[in-house]
Write an enzyme that holds these catalytic residues in place. Structure first.
Site, PDB file in Angstrom:
ATOM      1  N   ASP A   1     -10.049  16.061  -2.002  1.00 30.97           N
ATOM      2  CA  ASP A   1     -10.965  14.921  -2.058  1.00 30.97           C
ATOM      3  C   ASP A   1     -10.273  13.711  -1.406  1.00 30.97           C
ATOM      4  O   ASP A   1      -9.179  13.323  -1.819  1.00 30.97           O
ATOM      5  CB  ASP A   1     -11.291  14.641  -3.546  1.00 30.97           C
ATOM      6  CG  ASP A   1     -12.286  13.491  -3.727  1.00 30.97           C
ATOM      7  OD1 ASP A   1     -12.598  12.791  -2.741  1.00 30.97           O
ATOM      8  OD2 ASP A   1     -12.720  13.303  -4.879  1.00 30.97           O
TER       9      ASP A   1
ATOM     10  N   ASN B   1       4.950   6.357   4.790  1.00 31.98           N
ATOM     11  CA  ASN B   1       6.294   5.992   4.355  1.00 31.98           C
ATOM     12  C   ASN B   1       7.241   5.842   5.554  1.00 31.98           C
ATOM     13  O   ASN B   1       7.240   6.674   6.462  1.00 31.98           O
ATOM     14  CB  ASN B   1       6.825   7.098   3.422  1.00 31.98           C
ATOM     15  CG  ASN B   1       8.006   6.656   2.581  1.00 31.98           C
ATOM     16  OD1 ASN B   1       8.558   5.583   2.778  1.00 31.98           O
ATOM     17  ND2 ASN B   1       8.392   7.492   1.633  1.00 31.98           N
TER      18      ASN B   1
ATOM     19  N   THR C   1       1.888  11.433   2.404  1.00 25.85           N
ATOM     20  CA  THR C   1       2.666  10.181   2.358  1.00 25.85           C
ATOM     21  C   THR C   1       3.647  10.092   3.525  1.00 25.85           C
ATOM     22  O   THR C   1       4.417   9.147   3.608  1.00 25.85           O
ATOM     23  CB  THR C   1       3.458  10.048   1.030  1.00 25.85           C
ATOM     24  OG1 THR C   1       4.528  11.001   1.012  1.00 25.85           O
ATOM     25  CG2 THR C   1       2.574  10.277  -0.178  1.00 25.85           C
TER      26      THR C   1
ATOM     27  N   HIS D   1       9.740  -1.175  -2.578  1.00 27.23           N
ATOM     28  CA  HIS D   1       9.842   0.020  -1.739  1.00 27.23           C
ATOM     29  C   HIS D   1       8.507   0.766  -1.866  1.00 27.23           C
ATOM     30  O   HIS D   1       8.000   0.943  -2.981  1.00 27.23           O
ATOM     31  CB  HIS D   1      10.999   0.901  -2.200  1.00 27.23           C
ATOM     32  CG  HIS D   1      10.944   2.271  -1.608  1.00 27.23           C
ATOM     33  ND1 HIS D   1      10.824   2.477  -0.249  1.00 27.23           N
ATOM     34  CD2 HIS D   1      10.938   3.514  -2.178  1.00 27.23           C
ATOM     35  CE1 HIS D   1      10.758   3.774  -0.006  1.00 27.23           C
ATOM     36  NE2 HIS D   1      10.816   4.424  -1.160  1.00 27.23           N
TER      37      HIS D   1
ATOM     38  N   SER E   1      10.496  11.864  -9.355  1.00 32.04           N
ATOM     39  CA  SER E   1      10.999  10.708  -8.584  1.00 32.04           C
ATOM     40  C   SER E   1      10.175   9.459  -8.904  1.00 32.04           C
ATOM     41  O   SER E   1      10.703   8.341  -8.912  1.00 32.04           O
ATOM     42  CB  SER E   1      11.028  10.988  -7.080  1.00 32.04           C
ATOM     43  OG  SER E   1       9.756  10.932  -6.521  1.00 32.04           O
TER      44      SER E   1
ATOM     45  N   GLU F   1      17.890   7.505   6.765  1.00 32.98           N
ATOM     46  CA  GLU F   1      18.149   8.807   6.153  1.00 32.98           C
ATOM     47  C   GLU F   1      17.613   9.911   7.063  1.00 32.98           C
ATOM     48  O   GLU F   1      17.380  11.029   6.629  1.00 32.98           O
ATOM     49  CB  GLU F   1      17.576   8.888   4.739  1.00 32.98           C
ATOM     50  CG  GLU F   1      16.112   8.598   4.619  1.00 32.98           C
ATOM     51  CD  GLU F   1      15.623   8.680   3.169  1.00 32.98           C
ATOM     52  OE1 GLU F   1      15.805   9.725   2.558  1.00 32.98           O
ATOM     53  OE2 GLU F   1      15.058   7.675   2.688  1.00 32.98           O
TER      54      GLU F   1
ATOM     55  N   SER G   1      16.140   7.188  -3.593  1.00 29.93           N
ATOM     56  CA  SER G   1      16.293   8.355  -4.462  1.00 29.93           C
ATOM     57  C   SER G   1      17.737   8.795  -4.533  1.00 29.93           C
ATOM     58  O   SER G   1      18.524   8.626  -3.606  1.00 29.93           O
ATOM     59  CB  SER G   1      15.453   9.512  -3.914  1.00 29.93           C
ATOM     60  OG  SER G   1      14.096   9.229  -4.108  1.00 29.93           O
TER      61      SER G   1
ATOM     62  N   CYS H   1      16.210   5.571   0.691  1.00 34.54           N
ATOM     63  CA  CYS H   1      15.435   4.413   1.150  1.00 34.54           C
ATOM     64  C   CYS H   1      16.087   3.078   0.781  1.00 34.54           C
ATOM     65  O   CYS H   1      15.590   2.021   1.163  1.00 34.54           O
ATOM     66  CB  CYS H   1      14.019   4.477   0.575  1.00 34.54           C
ATOM     67  SG  CYS H   1      13.218   6.042   0.910  1.00 34.54           S
TER      68      CYS H   1
ATOM     69  N   LYS I   1       2.075   0.510  -9.220  1.00 35.55           N
ATOM     70  CA  LYS I   1       2.535   1.056 -10.508  1.00 35.55           C
ATOM     71  C   LYS I   1       3.799   0.340 -10.966  1.00 35.55           C
ATOM     72  O   LYS I   1       3.977   0.052 -12.144  1.00 35.55           O
ATOM     73  CB  LYS I   1       2.894   2.535 -10.347  1.00 35.55           C
ATOM     74  CG  LYS I   1       1.774   3.531 -10.477  1.00 35.55           C
ATOM     75  CD  LYS I   1       2.401   4.922 -10.228  1.00 35.55           C
ATOM     76  CE  LYS I   1       1.386   5.950  -9.868  1.00 35.55           C
ATOM     77  NZ  LYS I   1       0.651   6.472 -10.986  1.00 35.55           N
TER      78      LYS I   1
HETATM   79  N1  COA Z   1      -9.914  10.352  -6.734  1.00 35.13           N
HETATM   80  C1  COA Z   1      -9.114   9.316  -7.106  1.00 35.13           C
HETATM   81  N2  COA Z   1      -7.835   9.510  -7.551  1.00 35.13           N
HETATM   82  C2  COA Z   1      -7.358  10.758  -7.590  1.00 35.13           C
HETATM   83  C3  COA Z   1      -8.146  11.869  -7.224  1.00 35.13           C
HETATM   84  C4  COA Z   1      -9.489  11.634  -6.782  1.00 35.13           C
HETATM   85  N3  COA Z   1     -10.285  12.627  -6.407  1.00 35.13           N
HETATM   86  N4  COA Z   1      -7.395  12.982  -7.380  1.00 35.13           N
HETATM   87  C5  COA Z   1      -6.182  12.587  -7.839  1.00 35.13           C
HETATM   88  N5  COA Z   1      -6.153  11.248  -7.960  1.00 35.13           N
HETATM   89  C6  COA Z   1      -5.046  10.395  -8.403  1.00 35.13           C
HETATM   90  C7  COA Z   1      -4.277  10.976  -9.579  1.00 35.13           C
HETATM   91  O1  COA Z   1      -4.900  10.663 -10.819  1.00 35.13           O
HETATM   92  C8  COA Z   1      -2.938  10.297  -9.400  1.00 35.13           C
HETATM   93  O2  COA Z   1      -3.027   8.967  -9.862  1.00 35.13           O
HETATM   94  P1  COA Z   1      -1.951   8.404 -10.915  1.00 35.13           P
HETATM   95  O3  COA Z   1      -0.621   8.583 -10.276  1.00 35.13           O
HETATM   96  O4  COA Z   1      -2.321   6.971 -11.056  1.00 35.13           O
HETATM   97  O5  COA Z   1      -2.104   9.223 -12.142  1.00 35.13           O
HETATM   98  C9  COA Z   1      -2.786  10.215  -7.883  1.00 35.13           C
HETATM   99  O6  COA Z   1      -4.097  10.378  -7.340  1.00 35.13           O
HETATM  100  C10 COA Z   1      -1.911  11.296  -7.301  1.00 35.13           C
HETATM  101  O7  COA Z   1      -2.385  12.518  -7.758  1.00 35.13           O
HETATM  102  P2  COA Z   1      -1.386  13.666  -8.230  1.00 35.13           P
HETATM  103  O8  COA Z   1      -2.140  14.858  -8.617  1.00 35.13           O
HETATM  104  O9  COA Z   1      -0.438  13.082  -9.224  1.00 35.13           O
HETATM  105  O10 COA Z   1      -0.668  13.908  -6.830  1.00 35.13           O
HETATM  106  P3  COA Z   1       0.311  14.994  -6.331  1.00 35.13           P
HETATM  107  O11 COA Z   1       0.953  15.746  -7.414  1.00 35.13           O
HETATM  108  O12 COA Z   1      -0.418  15.767  -5.292  1.00 35.13           O
HETATM  109  O13 COA Z   1       1.430  14.129  -5.546  1.00 35.13           O
HETATM  110  C11 COA Z   1       3.234  12.576  -5.420  1.00 35.13           C
HETATM  111  C12 COA Z   1       1.764  12.786  -5.809  1.00 35.13           C
HETATM  112  C13 COA Z   1       3.641  11.158  -5.511  1.00 35.13           C
HETATM  113  C14 COA Z   1       4.061  13.331  -6.413  1.00 35.13           C
HETATM  114  C15 COA Z   1       3.460  13.067  -3.974  1.00 35.13           C
HETATM  115  O14 COA Z   1       2.799  12.218  -3.098  1.00 35.13           O
HETATM  116  C16 COA Z   1       4.913  13.195  -3.576  1.00 35.13           C
HETATM  117  O15 COA Z   1       5.601  14.156  -3.933  1.00 35.13           O
HETATM  118  N6  COA Z   1       5.415  12.233  -2.738  1.00 35.13           N
HETATM  119  C17 COA Z   1       6.744  12.256  -2.206  1.00 35.13           C
HETATM  120  C18 COA Z   1       7.789  11.680  -3.136  1.00 35.13           C
HETATM  121  C19 COA Z   1       7.553  10.260  -3.510  1.00 35.13           C
HETATM  122  O16 COA Z   1       6.833   9.571  -2.840  1.00 35.13           O
HETATM  123  N7  COA Z   1       8.204   9.818  -4.597  1.00 35.13           N
HETATM  124  C20 COA Z   1       8.010   8.456  -5.117  1.00 35.13           C
HETATM  125  C21 COA Z   1       9.304   7.752  -5.430  1.00 35.13           C
HETATM  126  S1  COA Z   1      10.285   7.362  -4.009  1.00 35.13           S
END
Ligand code: COA
Length: 390
Positions: free
Chosen positions: A29, A277, A152, A233, A201, A79, A310, A111, A242
């Site tokens: 979605d 990113n 991302t 960041h 993370s 990195e 990280s 980062c 957040k």
């Molecule tokens: N409509 C609106 N929001 C939606 C949705 C939809 N149809 N489907 C999911 N979401 C929201 C979720 O509720 C979640 O929100 P929340 O974090 O506020 O709870 C968000 O979208 C992400 O969904 P989630 O299922 O948690 O995503 P994911 O498991 O596919 O991946 C990360 C999210 C961040 C873990 C992923 O992008 C990642 O691994 N990134 C790389 C590492 C990173 O960026 N780390 C951060 C610290 S440096």
């Protein structure tokens, strides 16, 4: 002695992928990307673009404007390193014709490295106020196809000139820092893609922000209302929101946190939403975006910064915006850059992602794609050959 950022210039690749197309291809979605993680478009680096070409293209407008005189330090934060021995900054030194009396090194801590580069540069300039330092942050964010991190991804570089009379922002001396040895995200030398436990993370990032902020607040007696804006960041834009929400909660703010976050953080997120990113550059891409797009003047206003790398190191620090800063920005250039990119299809993105070039270091020429002012022309006898684009 006041030191800080005199110029800030941002560059990203000339190609991009609309995440609407990626969402359709992955059966996800679109709202998950646009609302859930807060990303719209990701920057796609073509094969002849790398951290050197992006950093040199980011720095060029600064050098064209202020010249090379007095620059005696280049700190290159990344990195996405291209060599275990030679600093990527040395290639930039050559491409930009920087003075021979100039020290150049590369710094790494995920980062976070751009921040220690900025703060070390500020300290070295404070010790020798007629000198100038060039801080370069340049990265390509790459995760596995189809992985949670895929939407991302992105790329970009930020160049900052650090001087004793900064036209943009004077850094405050205080900081709060939080370090812990964790495996939330890492990239071993043998892998082109990062390994990441995304949810973990996210938790470590938030904890690091809270700990760094707590220390900074104790040290300075400042509260979040002392900041006109905060920059974070930005692995994806909702992470910054957040983090600010967490700091507001830690500060006992119970109501209107969403609105406060939008007001204090929203204006720094626009560029990252369009590039994805850029790892070490992302916090400073956020600062460039804030300075370029803030609707009210930030003259004399204090900005808070949280930098996270990280592994992990976090730092909360701050700075005060110089009156008249708007006369020293590259706003038009940044916005033209973002608006004039060529969109690729998901198939083209995957072809670029999967392109394998010979890794034996022997002679190879890269096809010429659209790049900035510089490109990686090829390899010759294990040497990377860069060239200016006419
Ligand atoms: N409509 C609106 N929001 C939606 C949705 C939809 N149809 N489907 C999911 N979401 C929201 C979720 O509720 C979640 O929100 P929340 O974090 O506020 O709870 C968000 O979208 C992400 O969904 P989630 O299922 O948690 O995503 P994911 O498991 O596919 O991946 C990360 C999210 C961040 C873990 C992923 O992008 C990642 O691994 N990134 C790389 C590492 C990173 O960026 N780390 C951060 C610290 S440096």
């Amino acid at each position: 002695m006041t030191t800080g950022i005199d110029r800030i210039s941002f560059y990203t690749s000339r190609y991009c992928l609309d995440l609407k197309d990626l969402a359709a291809a992955r059966g996800v979605d679109w709202n998950k990307y646009s609302i859930g993680i807060g990303q719209e478009i990701m920057g796609i680096p073509p094969p002849d673009e790398d951290i050197v070409t992006m950093a040199a293209s980011a720095a060029k407008p600064i050098i064209d404007e202020v010249g090379v005189e007095g620059i005696d330090l280049v700190l290159f934060a990344t990195e996405s390193s291209i060599d275990q021995s030679k600093s990527a900054g040395l290639f930039v030194h050559g491409l930009l014709g920087l003075p021979s009396r100039c020290r150049v090194v590369e710094l790494k801590q995920a980062c976070y490295s751009g921040t220690i580069a900025l703060r070390m540069a500020a300290m070295m300039v404070a010790a020798s106020p007629t000198s100038k330092a060039l801080v370069l942050c340049s990265d390509i964010a790459r995760y596995d196809l189809g992985s949670p991190g895929e939407p991302t991804q992105g790329c970009g570089a930020v160049a900052m000139l650090v001087t004793a009379k900064p036209s943009l922002l004077t850094l405050d001396p205080e900081y709060g820092a939080h370090t812990e040895d964790v495996m939330d995200f890492w990239r071993p030398n043998y892998s082109e893609e990062a390994f990441v436990d995304g949810k973990y993370s996210t938790r470590i990032y938030l904890n690091s922000a809270a700990e760094s902020w707590r220390q900074y607040a104790e040290l300075t007696g400042r509260s979040l209302s002392d900041f006109a804006r905060c920059c974070y960041h930005i692995p994806f834009t909702n992470m910054a929101a957040k983090a600010h929400d967490r700091l507001l909660k830690e500060s006992g703010i119970r109501e209107d946190r969403k609105e406060i976050t939008a007001a204090q953080v929203g204006e720094s997120l626009g560029y990252n939403r369009m590039t994805g990113n850029s790892y070490s550059a992302s916090l400073y891409e956020g600062l460039a975006c804030l300075l370029d797009t803030a609707t009210e003047s930030l003259d004399n206003k204090r900005i808070g910064f949280f930098s996270y790398g990280s592994g992990s190191v976090g730092e909360f620090f701050s700075g005060v915006v110089t009156p008249g800063y708007r006369d020293h920005l590259y706003t038009d250039r940044h916005q033209t850059l973002l608006e004039s990119r060529t969109a690729v299809t998901v198939q083209q993105y995957e072809d670029i992602f999967n392109l394998s070039v010979p890794s034996d270091g022997w002679d190879y020429s890269f096809t010429e794609y659209q790049t900035g002012d510089f490109r990686l022309a090829g390899m010759q006898a294990h040497k990377r050959m860069y060239e200016a684009v006419s």
